[in-house]
Design a protein around this motif. Structure first.
Motif, PDB file in Angstrom:
ATOM      1  N   GLN A 255     -40.635  56.319  48.321  1.00 30.62           N
ATOM      2  CA  GLN A 255     -41.370  57.315  49.003  1.00 30.62           C
ATOM      3  C   GLN A 255     -40.565  57.917  50.463  1.00 30.62           C
ATOM      4  N   LEU A 256     -39.278  57.950  50.318  1.00 32.52           N
ATOM      5  CA  LEU A 256     -38.539  58.367  51.361  1.00 32.52           C
ATOM      6  C   LEU A 256     -37.847  59.664  50.992  1.00 32.52           C
ATOM      7  N   ILE A 257     -37.941  60.447  49.742  1.00 29.21           N
ATOM      8  CA  ILE A 257     -37.412  61.595  49.442  1.00 29.21           C
ATOM      9  C   ILE A 257     -37.425  62.753  50.124  1.00 29.21           C
ATOM     10  N   SER A 258     -38.729  62.768  51.268  1.00 20.92           N
ATOM     11  CA  SER A 258     -38.754  63.815  52.167  1.00 20.92           C
ATOM     12  C   SER A 258     -37.886  63.631  53.379  1.00 20.92           C
ATOM     13  N   LYS A 259     -37.391  62.260  53.519  1.00 21.15           N
ATOM     14  CA  LYS A 259     -36.570  62.099  54.772  1.00 21.15           C
ATOM     15  C   LYS A 259     -34.961  61.886  54.585  1.00 21.15           C
ATOM     16  N   PHE A 260     -34.692  61.296  53.315  1.00 22.26           N
ATOM     17  CA  PHE A 260     -33.371  61.402  52.918  1.00 22.26           C
ATOM     18  C   PHE A 260     -33.022  61.742  51.529  1.00 22.26           C
ATOM     19  N   SER A 261     -31.654  62.124  51.533  1.00 23.34           N
ATOM     20  CA  SER A 261     -31.243  62.747  50.203  1.00 23.34           C
ATOM     21  C   SER A 261     -30.296  61.692  49.601  1.00 23.34           C
ATOM     22  N   PRO A 262     -30.012  61.802  48.419  1.00 21.75           N
ATOM     23  CA  PRO A 262     -28.919  60.750  47.676  1.00 21.75           C
ATOM     24  C   PRO A 262     -27.692  61.209  48.236  1.00 21.75           C
ATOM     25  N   LYS A 263     -27.263  62.071  49.026  1.00 26.09           N
ATOM     26  CA  LYS A 263     -25.912  62.343  49.528  1.00 26.09           C
ATOM     27  C   LYS A 263     -26.123  61.734  50.903  1.00 26.09           C
TER      28      LYS A 263
ATOM     29  N   MET B 126      -9.200  66.511  30.780  1.00 25.06           N
ATOM     30  CA  MET B 126     -10.692  67.247  30.824  1.00 25.06           C
ATOM     31  C   MET B 126     -11.505  66.113  30.535  1.00 25.06           C
ATOM     32  N   GLU B 127     -11.556  65.350  29.369  1.00 25.87           N
ATOM     33  CA  GLU B 127     -12.368  64.522  28.960  1.00 25.87           C
ATOM     34  C   GLU B 127     -12.508  63.384  30.236  1.00 25.87           C
ATOM     35  N   ARG B 128     -11.560  62.924  30.852  1.00 23.20           N
ATOM     36  CA  ARG B 128     -11.529  61.967  31.974  1.00 23.20           C
ATOM     37  C   ARG B 128     -12.436  62.406  33.000  1.00 23.20           C
ATOM     38  N   TRP B 129     -12.328  63.654  33.313  1.00 31.05           N
ATOM     39  CA  TRP B 129     -13.085  64.387  34.258  1.00 31.05           C
ATOM     40  C   TRP B 129     -14.492  64.437  33.993  1.00 31.05           C
ATOM     41  N   LEU B 130     -14.795  64.834  32.821  1.00 31.98           N
ATOM     42  CA  LEU B 130     -16.104  64.983  32.216  1.00 31.98           C
ATOM     43  C   LEU B 130     -16.951  63.694  32.446  1.00 31.98           C
ATOM     44  N   PHE B 131     -16.097  62.558  31.853  1.00 35.25           N
ATOM     45  CA  PHE B 131     -16.727  61.110  31.935  1.00 35.25           C
ATOM     46  C   PHE B 131     -16.945  60.769  33.303  1.00 35.25           C
ATOM     47  N   ALA B 132     -16.057  61.218  34.359  1.00 31.26           N
ATOM     48  CA  ALA B 132     -16.377  60.668  35.659  1.00 31.26           C
ATOM     49  C   ALA B 132     -17.277  61.282  36.318  1.00 31.26           C
ATOM     50  N   ASN B 133     -17.664  62.514  35.982  1.00 32.55           N
ATOM     51  CA  ASN B 133     -18.499  63.262  36.486  1.00 32.55           C
ATOM     52  C   ASN B 133     -20.049  62.648  36.034  1.00 32.55           C
ATOM     53  N   PHE B 134     -19.942  62.344  34.627  1.00 33.07           N
ATOM     54  CA  PHE B 134     -21.340  61.951  33.985  1.00 33.07           C
ATOM     55  C   PHE B 134     -21.675  60.522  34.507  1.00 33.07           C
TER      56      PHE B 134
ATOM     57  N   ALA C  92     -20.985  59.786  37.823  1.00 32.17           N
ATOM     58  CA  ALA C  92     -21.420  60.127  39.068  1.00 32.17           C
ATOM     59  C   ALA C  92     -22.970  60.781  39.132  1.00 32.17           C
ATOM     60  N   MET C  93     -23.221  61.488  38.120  1.00 26.54           N
ATOM     61  CA  MET C  93     -24.551  62.098  38.076  1.00 26.54           C
ATOM     62  C   MET C  93     -25.385  60.808  37.788  1.00 26.54           C
ATOM     63  N   ILE C  94     -25.359  60.060  36.894  1.00 26.50           N
ATOM     64  CA  ILE C  94     -26.212  58.892  36.661  1.00 26.50           C
ATOM     65  C   ILE C  94     -26.265  58.003  37.895  1.00 26.50           C
ATOM     66  N   ALA C  95     -25.155  57.709  38.741  1.00 23.19           N
ATOM     67  CA  ALA C  95     -25.444  57.089  39.977  1.00 23.19           C
ATOM     68  C   ALA C  95     -26.410  57.884  41.030  1.00 23.19           C
ATOM     69  N   TYR C  96     -26.272  59.213  41.174  1.00 23.04           N
ATOM     70  CA  TYR C  96     -26.615  60.056  41.920  1.00 23.04           C
ATOM     71  C   TYR C  96     -28.294  60.104  41.574  1.00 23.04           C
ATOM     72  N   TYR C  97     -28.645  60.149  40.308  1.00 24.34           N
ATOM     73  CA  TYR C  97     -29.946  60.205  39.904  1.00 24.34           C
ATOM     74  C   TYR C  97     -30.700  58.876  40.098  1.00 24.34           C
ATOM     75  N   LYS C  98     -30.163  57.533  39.896  1.00 21.08           N
ATOM     76  CA  LYS C  98     -30.640  56.628  40.163  1.00 21.08           C
ATOM     77  C   LYS C  98     -30.775  56.425  41.945  1.00 21.08           C
ATOM     78  N   LEU C  99     -30.016  56.846  42.856  1.00 19.77           N
ATOM     79  CA  LEU C  99     -30.424  56.951  43.946  1.00 19.77           C
ATOM     80  C   LEU C  99     -31.652  57.773  44.383  1.00 19.77           C
ATOM     81  N   TYR C 100     -31.654  59.034  43.653  1.00 18.81           N
ATOM     82  CA  TYR C 100     -32.860  59.661  43.681  1.00 18.81           C
ATOM     83  C   TYR C 100     -33.895  59.101  43.300  1.00 18.81           C
TER      84      TYR C 100
END
Length: 74
Positions: free
Chosen positions: A26-34, A1-9, A11-19
């Motif tokens: 000023q490309l957030i209206s055209k593209f998403s981090p996904k 469980m701890e490894r899964w939580l760490f991996a998600n943490f 991933a969320m940091i990387a996703y937010y940095k892309l955001y």
């Protein structure tokens, strides 16, 4: 469980940095981090006669990565 939580943490940091980068460019209206993640999946290296080469990358992806300051292509 701890490894899964760490991996998600991580991933969320990387996703937010892309955001944040998309928002700053000023490309957030055209593209998403996904979208960036999907474009990144298409970048690969191929090995021909013991030498690694980067496969072709679309012009759209190159411009997008340059605009948000990601240098996958070197």
């Amino acid at each position: 469980m701890e490894r899964w939580l760490f991996a998600n943490f991580i991933a969320m940091i990387a996703y937010y940095k892309l955001y944040v980068r998309l928002r700053q460019a000023q490309l957030i209206s055209k593209f998403s981090p996904k979208d960036i993640i999907e474009f990144s999946k298409a970048i690969c290296k191929i090995k021909i006669r013991q030498v690694w080469y980067q496969a072709e990358v679309t012009q759209k992806s190159q411009k997008l990565f340059a605009n948000i300051g990601i240098d996958y292509l070197t």
